[in-house]
Scaffold this active site. Sequence first.
Site, short mmCIF file in Angstrom:
data_model
loop_
_atom_site.label_atom_id
_atom_site.label_comp_id
_atom_site.label_asym_id
_atom_site.label_seq_id
_atom_site.Cartn_x
_atom_site.Cartn_y
_atom_site.Cartn_z
CG ASP A 315 -1.78 1.18 1.36
OD1 ASP A 315 -2.35 1.56 0.33
OD2 ASP A 315 -1.87 1.75 2.45
CG ASP A 507 -1.14 2.21 7.21
OD1 ASP A 507 -1.64 2.18 6.06
OD2 ASP A 507 -1.10 3.23 7.91
CG ASP A 511 -4.24 -1.24 3.62
OD1 ASP A 511 -4.61 -1.09 2.44
OD2 ASP A 511 -3.52 -0.45 4.22
#
Length: 638
Positions: A315, A507, A511
């Site tokens: 990410d 995080d 996610d």
Amino acid sequence: MRFLRVLWRYPAITTTVLVFVSVLVLHAVDAPALGRWVATGYVAVFVVWTLVGMVRDVLRGHVGLDILAVVAMVATLAVGEYIASLIIVLMLSGGEALEDFAGRRAKRDLSALLDRSPRIAHVLVHAESAESDEVRDVPVDEVAVGAVLLVRPSEIVPVDGELLTSSGTFDESSLTGESMPVSRESGDEVLSGSINGSRAVRIRAVRSSADSQYQQIVALVHAAEDSHAPVVRLADRFAIPFTAVSLVLAGTAWAVSGEASRFAEVLVLATPCPLLIAAPVAFLGGLSRAAKTGVIMKGGAVIELIARVRSAAFDKTGTLTQGRPELVDVRPANGFGADEVLQLAASAEQYSTHVLAEGIRRAAEARGITLLGAAEAREEATNGVVAEIDGRDVVVGKPAYVAALAPDTARATLELSQAAAYVAVDGRFAGVLVLADHPRPEAAAVIAWLRTHEVDRIVMLTGDVGPTAESVAHQVGISEVHAELLPPEKVALAAELQPRPVMMVGDGVNDAPVLAAADIGVAMGAKGATAAGDAADVVILVDSLAKLVDAVSIGRHTLRVALTAIWIGIGLSIGLMIVAMTGLIPAVVGALVQELVDLATILYALRALGGPRTVLPAASISPRTGAEQRDDSPQRMT
């Protein structure tokens, strides 16, 4: 008392020792026949008990190595070597004690986390006036958010809190692996589980015990302890060939020598303890070493997977970047003032969980701007937040969404690493808030290390728009970027990535689905992303991407140690069996020698507690300024 506790902890080895001593005494008093019957009866019971366990394993789909031990015990009894059969039983039951000792040594750091879990908190009942403070001890589970707590010198901080005292020092080594005490100033967050320094401090609880950092770590440790290492799978890979080789060697020795006792003499050296004990000890050592460095892995199966990782997906916001966007500019539209735009936007962002919202609120508070309450507010997933502030309809979000509600919206020109939140008030474009979220300083070095250590494919999966995502990817060294993704699209892309296993690093709450769907989900959990941590297989407790390198390195070292320990056990056993085929090793001596083989493999397996230190390559982050222009802002959910 300690001796009695040891006896109670290992009933099988205690009973076997008593039977063994009894048989020796019967021999000494010239009653060998009775001793033979006692030994034969006890070994027969042990064989039946072992067979029952084997059947249970087969029903669970596991073909174990206990068949070798059973055949060895039956063979030694059949040829009259009942002393040797007792030694085999003693060796197998003694293996439990060796495994327990090595296991407790291997998971010492995991256990230390559990043993230090705070249970009592000192609540200040009248905290507004220091002279009238009354300290009341309450169970840590009953501490309410907002309560003011006293933490005495050298005590463990019971819940996550905001430091009210002017300053303090705290030992966070059990949380982050950082050996040096850290200093905190008034207003800073203090994590539960850290140890207070030499002065008493006051903190205000910002989370309940269940939601605090330390209790989340404890829950992860419990999950890691309850999750069994892939010892069965690892041993099963060797079980059938090792069993076949052992039986062939024993049968050949019998056929060549013509002595049935030779069959038993060979098989006593083929007991499976090195395979069944060394592997779990190594995996426990790996879990413990990872915990000590600030990385929690949820079981040995995770270690095996992360050791074999071949693809990595990241990410962007909060993972490759620092995740703390700072407001760098307010660009009001005609008819609006900068402070007015910031006040309205920050007031609306009180009702948003997006990472940009925190930066906007923080900037307003730093400028002394009072935030207003909303009569109504809602968050439009991935788009923005809508709120009624002081009778005005305020929208803060990404440009396309705001432009749909305010046609006069003008796109902002952004520099490298900048993002923008667009603001509309009562259907009119009100301005742009420009924020900067730079890449983590260690991100480029981590990506470079993965590329040079057998991770063949590295991609970015993000909800940000293309130009912003590509800017960060270019700076950290990622060439493959998938931008403007919704959470389901991230999951689909992660499922299609090749080669496998695939590691996903993220995080945020959004996610969680892709972390759960990946072969290995890694959560940056230092900022309390509970949902991501729950879904992940690995949780990094330190706010540093460099710990990802530690996790992969520890996984590979642990798996290498486990496999080497197994091969040491197999190699020594087969070598000794070949010697025993010549008749040079009697059954009793062979059983004793096999115990030394067990000890050697276990001691080697404990090497998983150590290992070479990982050094990141020198990799610089690209400059944060430049002439390249950016025309889009991140999506609301990244």
